[in-house]
Design an enzyme around this catalytic site. Sequence first.
Site, PDB file in Angstrom:
ATOM      1  N   CYS A  30       1.142  -5.620   3.592  1.00 14.81           N
ATOM      2  CA  CYS A  30       0.541  -6.633   2.710  1.00 14.81           C
ATOM      3  C   CYS A  30       1.184  -6.570   1.316  1.00 14.81           C
ATOM      4  CB  CYS A  30      -0.964  -6.376   2.645  1.00 14.81           C
ATOM      5  SG  CYS A  30      -1.835  -7.294   1.367  1.00 14.81           S
ATOM      6  N   CYS A  33      -1.169  -6.208  -1.600  1.00 17.19           N
ATOM      7  CA  CYS A  33      -1.707  -4.847  -1.582  1.00 17.19           C
ATOM      8  C   CYS A  33      -0.723  -3.888  -2.241  1.00 17.19           C
ATOM      9  CB  CYS A  33      -1.962  -4.378  -0.149  1.00 17.19           C
ATOM     10  SG  CYS A  33      -3.185  -5.349   0.749  1.00 17.19           S
TER      11      CYS A  33
END
Length: 107
Positions: A30, A33
């Site tokens: 991600c 992230c």
Amino acid sequence: MAARHLTAAEFDKVISCGQLVFVDFWATWCRPCQMMGPIVDELADEYEGRAIIAKMDVDEEGVKDICRRFGITNIPNMKFFKNGVEVRNVVGAVPKTTLKGVLDNNL
């Protein structure tokens, strides 16, 4: 100091410990992230002794059950707990000041 790596087995005990607990639900694949990772680690340093700052990789064993339990469908998803109860949720890549504000308001 890096944020604490939290496993599914210890999740309930940690969020019920009596301290404010910040949990960043994330994954290695991600991109947002990855952007938030260094910020979360900085917060771990800044709030050491005042709050528990932790990360949970959504791809690890047992974490998907926790995600279902708390309605996590998008990451990064940062949840704040007090005495086992969710008190706030922040989804997506956000400025550090946003997370500091939530932490400060709940200490």
